[in-house]
Write an enzyme that holds these catalytic residues in place. Structure first.
Site, short mmCIF file in Angstrom:
data_model
loop_
_atom_site.label_atom_id
_atom_site.label_comp_id
_atom_site.label_asym_id
_atom_site.label_seq_id
_atom_site.Cartn_x
_atom_site.Cartn_y
_atom_site.Cartn_z
N HIS A 158 0.84 -1.21 0.00
CA HIS A 158 0.00 0.00 0.00
C HIS A 158 0.87 1.26 0.00
O HIS A 158 0.48 2.29 0.57
CB HIS A 158 -0.98 0.00 1.18
N ASP A 184 1.81 -3.64 -9.48
CA ASP A 184 1.62 -4.94 -10.12
C ASP A 184 2.12 -4.94 -11.56
O ASP A 184 2.77 -5.89 -12.01
CB ASP A 184 0.13 -5.32 -10.13
N GLU A 228 -6.40 -0.87 -16.21
CA GLU A 228 -7.01 -1.44 -15.00
C GLU A 228 -7.85 -0.38 -14.27
O GLU A 228 -8.95 -0.65 -13.82
CB GLU A 228 -5.93 -2.02 -14.07
N LEU A 257 -2.13 -12.32 -6.18
CA LEU A 257 -0.86 -12.57 -6.87
C LEU A 257 -0.84 -11.90 -8.23
O LEU A 257 0.03 -12.16 -9.05
CB LEU A 257 -0.61 -14.09 -6.99
N SER A 258 -1.84 -11.06 -8.45
CA SER A 258 -1.86 -10.17 -9.60
C SER A 258 -2.10 -10.87 -10.93
O SER A 258 -1.40 -10.62 -11.92
CB SER A 258 -0.56 -9.36 -9.64
P1 ADP Z 1 -5.60 -10.58 -8.68
O1 ADP Z 1 -5.02 -9.62 -9.67
O2 ADP Z 1 -5.03 -10.45 -7.33
O3 ADP Z 1 -5.54 -12.00 -9.17
P2 ADP Z 1 -7.96 -9.08 -9.26
O4 ADP Z 1 -9.29 -9.01 -8.64
O5 ADP Z 1 -7.15 -7.83 -9.38
O6 ADP Z 1 -7.13 -10.22 -8.52
O7 ADP Z 1 -8.10 -9.62 -10.75
C1 ADP Z 1 -8.78 -10.81 -11.04
C2 ADP Z 1 -9.64 -10.59 -12.28
O8 ADP Z 1 -8.78 -10.48 -13.44
C3 ADP Z 1 -10.54 -11.75 -12.57
O9 ADP Z 1 -11.76 -11.63 -11.89
C4 ADP Z 1 -10.74 -11.61 -14.08
O10 ADP Z 1 -11.70 -10.61 -14.38
C5 ADP Z 1 -9.39 -11.09 -14.54
N1 ADP Z 1 -8.51 -12.19 -14.99
C6 ADP Z 1 -7.29 -12.48 -14.51
N2 ADP Z 1 -6.74 -13.53 -15.15
C7 ADP Z 1 -7.64 -13.92 -16.08
C8 ADP Z 1 -7.67 -14.98 -17.06
N3 ADP Z 1 -6.68 -15.85 -17.19
N4 ADP Z 1 -8.79 -15.07 -17.81
C9 ADP Z 1 -9.83 -14.22 -17.68
N5 ADP Z 1 -9.84 -13.22 -16.78
C10 ADP Z 1 -8.79 -13.06 -15.98
MG MG Z 2 -5.13 -7.53 -9.51
#
Ligand code: ADP
Ligand code: MG
Length: 413
Positions: A48, A195, A183, A144-145
């Site tokens: 953060h 990230d 994003e 984990l992004s």
């Molecule tokens: P994090 O980045 O920590 O994994 P986030 O909430 O920022 O969590 O992002 C997750 C979102 O990114 C998912 O809900 C989806 O909308 C999108 N996303 C990430 N990877 C994929 C993928 N391989 N296929 C489709 N959507 C994805």
């Molecule tokens: Mg994310």
């Protein structure tokens, strides 16, 4: 088989094959396109701090998102993901920023947002349409992004196709800004820049010291194996969403505190002036706590970076590095209030085993924690965490052993 082996990252050739197969099924057997991939990340310390102009220290994960991309000339994006249900179609000419009427709500926002933001940032001179197939072994929504891995895989692919490749670090920095815009403005998630910088600018075997205000970076060797150490990531599988308002509310607290203190960003408050700043915020104790986290976290991160930069810290200064991680966790839990029961349980378990260091990583409210573990104790830690979760009646967490991986790039064969 050990408890985490089935969660190993894919090899680049396996990831490339999977995404090519998906593209051929979706877009035709003769379809030829370019494959790129980009890693998820864990942040060793500096949480953060990015949107406060502070320091962070991520590594790229070996877990990557793979993108097969073929250019289109009509400004349309057609995308499919092995992690989603069906083909999505977006007309980039109709797409508007998140608050606009053309805003997207599906995962396709993270994909279409990239060429949209590249055009609106002046990095590409046209709205670059594409057919895109995605597959990923980055755990989803686990802190984990996976979102940045998705954006950055698409970014390096469309950059390459449009003749603006993300080659040197400066170009990678520009593409990272494009992905942040995608994003923030198209997916509507108000994340800082950590990230995307991590996914595009980390190097294998190194941690990335990142100054989030200037964008300056320093590569610091982080060779755990040479020191008989391992970094374990524990995905708590607890609920986690950055779009649910908590993240935005912490950002708003920081903006309000900075305004009250008369500084552009909280990174402008040196640790020596923290006491005075807290006095000034005496009538807003919750803002004081937020400021205390940010200012002390930046100081901890600065010290961690200096120790790694001095060389051989993983043997000489391991106790201090670990103490900084535990202190970071306590600050995120008590002052920033973004931890949760599951994350605290992982860190408490690490403490009970006298492991060098552990902390929550990522935005918080679920997601993942990391622990710096002597390699010989990896199995013991995994078993202890699983037992603690079972005893607390929580879902089994997922554990990963990770090494610093390579940045986003197009496939070289
Ligand atoms: P994090 O980045 O920590 O994994 P986030 O909430 O920022 O969590 O992002 C997750 C979102 O990114 C998912 O809900 C989806 O909308 C999108 N996303 C990430 N990877 C994929 C993928 N391989 N296929 C489709 N959507 C994805
Ligand atoms: Mg994310």
């Amino acid at each position: 088989m050990s408890q985490w082996e089935h969660l190993h990252a894919w090899s680049p050739s396996h990831g490339g094959k999977r995404v090519r197969d998906l593209a051929h099924q979706t877009f035709g057997a003769d379809a030829s396109g370019l494959v790129a991939s980009a890693p998820g990340r864990v942040n060793l310390i500096g949480e953060h701090t990015d949107y406060n102009g502070g320091l962070a220290l991520p590594i790229a994960l070996p877990h990557r998102t793979y993108a097969w991309v073929r250019a289109r000339t009509d400004g349309r994006i057609r995308c499919i993901s092995a992690q989603a249900d069906h083909l999505e179609e977006v007309d980039l000419h109709q797409l508007t920023a998140h608050d606009g009427s053309g805003a997207l709500t599906s995962w396709a926002a993270y994909v279409a947002g990239v060429p949209w933001a590249a055009y609106h940032s002046g990095v590409l001179s046209e709205l670059q349409g594409a057919d895109i197939a995605i597959d990923s072994c980055v755990p989803f929504g686990a802190g984990l992004s996976s979102s940045a891995a998705l954006e950055c895989a698409v970014a390096v692919a469309i950059g390459q196709l449009a003749g603006h490749p993300a080659r040197d670090d400066e170009q990678r920095g520009r593409w990272a800004q494009v992905c942040v815009r995608a994003e923030n403005e198209v997916a509507g998630a108000p994340t800082g820049g950590l990230d995307q910088a991590a996914s595009l600018r980390c190097q294998a075997g190194h941690a990335l010291a990142l100054d989030c205000r200037s964008g300056a970076t320093q590569q610091l060797p982080f060779d755990l194996a040479a020191h008989d150490l391992t970094l374990m990531v524990v995905d708590t599988r607890a609920e986690h969403s950055l779009v649910d308002g908590q993240y935005a509310s912490r950002r708003a607290d920081c903006t309000q505190a900075a305004a009250l203190l008369g500084v552009p960003l909280l990174a402008d408050i040196p640790i020596e002036q923290l006491a005075a700043a807290l006095d000034d915020l005496a009538s807003h104790p919750h803002l004081g706590a937020r400021v205390r986290h940010v200012v002390t976290e930046i100081a901890r991160t600065r010290e961690f970076i200096a120790l790694l930069g001095a060389g051989d810290a993983l043997s000489r200064d391991l106790d201090r590095l670990g103490a900084l991680m535990y202190a970071s966790h306590a600050s995120l839990r008590d002052d920033y209030q973004v931890s949760c029961r599951e994350l605290d349980l992982v860190v408490d378990t690490a403490r009970e085993l006298h492991l060098p260091g552990a902390r929550m990583t990522g935005g918080g409210f679920g997601g993942s924690a990391i622990a710096l573990v002597p390699a010989v104790q990896a199995g013991e830690f995994a078993a202890a965490v699983s037992a603690a979760f079972t005893a607390a009646d929580l879902r089994s967490p997922h554990l990963y052993r990770v090494e610093p991986g390579a940045p986003a790039d197009v496939e070289t064969t």
